[in-house]
Design an enzyme around this catalytic site. Structure first.
Site, PDB file in Angstrom:
ATOM      1  N   CYS A  52       0.795  -1.241   0.000  1.00 25.88           N
ATOM      2  CA  CYS A  52       0.000   0.000   0.000  1.00 25.88           C
ATOM      3  C   CYS A  52       0.826   1.290   0.000  1.00 25.88           C
ATOM      4  O   CYS A  52       0.759   2.084  -0.938  1.00 25.88           O
ATOM      5  CB  CYS A  52      -0.924   0.008   1.212  1.00 25.88           C
ATOM      6  SG  CYS A  52      -2.097  -1.346   1.263  1.00 25.88           S
ATOM      7  N   HIS A 102      -2.644   6.389   3.240  1.00 25.50           N
ATOM      8  CA  HIS A 102      -1.545   5.724   3.939  1.00 25.50           C
ATOM      9  C   HIS A 102      -0.274   6.577   3.951  1.00 25.50           C
ATOM     10  O   HIS A 102       0.828   6.080   3.700  1.00 25.50           O
ATOM     11  CB  HIS A 102      -1.257   4.357   3.308  1.00 25.50           C
ATOM     12  CG  HIS A 102      -0.693   3.372   4.291  1.00 25.50           C
ATOM     13  ND1 HIS A 102      -1.084   2.059   4.330  1.00 25.50           N
ATOM     14  CD2 HIS A 102       0.235   3.509   5.262  1.00 25.50           C
ATOM     15  CE1 HIS A 102      -0.424   1.421   5.279  1.00 25.50           C
ATOM     16  NE2 HIS A 102       0.385   2.284   5.865  1.00 25.50           N
TER      17      HIS A 102
END
Length: 532
Positions: A52, A102
């Site tokens: 991610c 993120h």
């Protein structure tokens, strides 16, 4: 002419291999399928790092994650690192993020003018990889196969809670843009967490599929001791020895994943409906992407973190003004191409000269069906747990070469061997191809420097994380600021209730002037009125 808007709809862990426009026969995505029919499908779209945080770091900056220090899921992302949001904002765009990105560190905007939700994942150094941990696989995020054995139905879960919030705020912002006096063009990024594991979904989407018809992996389970070293280490990183996975477990997990993909498709449909209703559809580029793929039981592997196609292939679909309808592009492209693409699309012929050298290349011409001058190279890397040195991947003209200092090389002919079962590295008949691709990797990556910098970064972040957990921990997070006193109708600051409500009507209706305007000097004795 009005400059175009951009709407990005991002999935999390959605592999291109599980979508109908990429050849999957079962998965139902009516919204994405319709978008592909009126736009461009990049058949060979890739992430640049199959996890991610680093994938998103590369996607937003147009640069390899190793170039910006975003090595793993706790990789630093300094404020001085330029993103596509900075470039568009410099061009006068409103830049807005709803959902997951993120970001690690105290900076949680990175060029976005506003952010509508908090993130769903940590922003601290807790998930730092540690290549010094060699006695047993090191897994800071503690992923396991629990997601597979517990797959199935729910009424509601954390990921649905989050994505409903993300979608609501993104829809609302589109309507706000339509009613706002600020007429700047916008880039709105809606980033969802579906269909990331755990593989859990609700009955309406589950019932879209016949459970008995769910396909099993095209490459069945490969015994762990027969896998390549990277895959063996990764298997123990996700603790495959904790659970026995049955064929029914696999079928149920894939069933839920397909249903979760259909749910993501429904969220995309809500956003496109709001885009149309708010009057922006004709002048907005829409991009659908994912940050990386999902192995989904192929080879006996799950999640991402690996060099194989189910892990690194991502959907990249685009539509908008002048985009060639129904066009399928076969050349390799990647998420790093988004920044230079957006820079071209919004610049009205005068894109900003990149401040830092970019690894991505603009797709603007390809949106119109012109791929001339574009090579077929895709650069991918992995710098996190389950390897102990940089893993470098180059895809070129249908071949994929994987180089990691501790492991034997891998070379696959993706056209002849799409399941990547025949490692051609070391075979005399492919020696020239292997030598050329290794030479290209050596030219593009300073391997020793990257390895040194990754290890130094790990030591710093691990030390900092240990220190910051002592005493009173202070989280890095983003809490959206909402001034409730400026929402809806709020007394003395906005006393004209009718006018306030009228201003928020879309499409706006001009005020209807009263036929009999009241004399401002008129005074009515309400007591007299009541007595009558």
């Amino acid at each position: 002419m009005r400059r175009p808007n951009i709407l990005v709809i991002q999935a999390d862990q959605l592999t291109a291999k599980a979508l109908p426009m990429y050849g999957h026969p079962l998965v139902k995505t009516p919204t994405l399928s319709a978008l592909a029919e009126r736009g461009v499908t990049f058949l060979n779209g890739y992430c640049n790092n199959p996890v991610c945080g680093p994938s998103r770091g590369a996607m937003l900056t147009g640069r390899l994650s190793s170039a910006v220090g975003c090595y793993d899921n706790a990789g630093d992302f300094p404020s001085s690192t330029l993103t596509l949001a900075h470039y568009l904002r410099h061009q006068g765009y409103r830049t807005c993020l709803s959902g997951k990105m993120h970001f690690t560190g105290a900076e949680q905007l990175h060029g976005f003018e506003e952010r509508l939700t908090t993130d769903i994942y940590p922003s601290d150094f807790g998930w730092t990889a540690d290549w010094s941990q060699t006695r047993q696989p090191y897994a800071p995020s503690r992923m396991s196969l629990r997601s597979i054995v517990e797959a199935g139905l729910c009424e509601r879960n954390l990921q649905i809670d989050y994505d409903e919030e993300v979608c609501y705020h993104a829809e609302q912002r589109l309507y706000d843009y339509a009613r706002d006096a600020d007429r700047r063009p916008f880039m709105l990024w809606a980033s969802f967490t579906h269909p990331h594991n755990p593989f859990v979904t609700t009955r309406p989407f589950w019932d879209l599929y016949d459970h008995d018809a769910i396909d099993l992996p095209s490459v069945p389970f490969i015994p762990i001791d027969e896998r390549d070293p990277w895959s063996r280490r990764y298997a123990y990183t996700i603790r495959v020895d904790e659970h026995d996975i049955s064929e029914e477990n696999i079928r149920t997990a894939r069933h839920a994943y397909y249903a979760m993909t259909s749910y993501f498709d429904s969220l995309a449909g809500r956003l496109l409906k709001a885009l149309d209703a708010s009057g922006f559809a004709d002048n907005t580029y829409v991009f659908v992407v994912s940050d990386h793929g999902e192995m989904l039981g192929e080879r006996g592997a799950w999640f991402k973190f690996q060099p194989f196609e189910w892990s690194v292939r991502v959907p990249m679909i685009a539509s908008g003004p002048g985009v060639k309808a129904g066009y399928v592009e076969n050349k390799g492209v990647s998420l790093m191409d988004l920044l230079p693409t957006f820079n071209d699309l919004v610049a009205d012929g005068k894109p900003i000269e990149p401040i830092d050298p970019l690894d991505g290349v603009s797709l603007a011409a390809m949106l119109h069906g012109d791929n001339s001058g574009r090579d077929d190279d895709v650069m991918i890397e992995f710098l996190g747990e389950s390897v102990y040195a940089p893993a470098i991947i180059l895809r070129r003209n249908g071949f994929k070469y994987v180089h990691c200092r501790h492991d034997p090389p891998m070379l696959f002919d993706l056209d002849a061997d799409p399941n990547e079962l025949k490692n051609l590295a070391g075979r005399p008949e492919h020696a020239q191809t292997e030598a050329q691709m290794r030479a290209e990797i050596d030219r593009r990556w300073d391997y020793d420097r990257i390895e040194r910098e990754v290890r130094q970064s790990q030591r710093r972040r691990l030390f900092a994380n240990e220190a910051l957990l002592k005493g009173r921990p202070t989280a890095w997070d983003y809490q959206p600021s909402v001034d409730a006193a400026r929402r809806y109708v709020r007394g003395a600051v906005d006393p004209n209730t009718t006018a306030t409500k009228s201003r928020q009507r879309f499409p706006y209706v001009e005020e209807v002037k009263p036929h009999h305007p009241r004399d401002p000097e008129m005074r009515i004795d309400m007591g007299q009125v009541n007595s009558d």
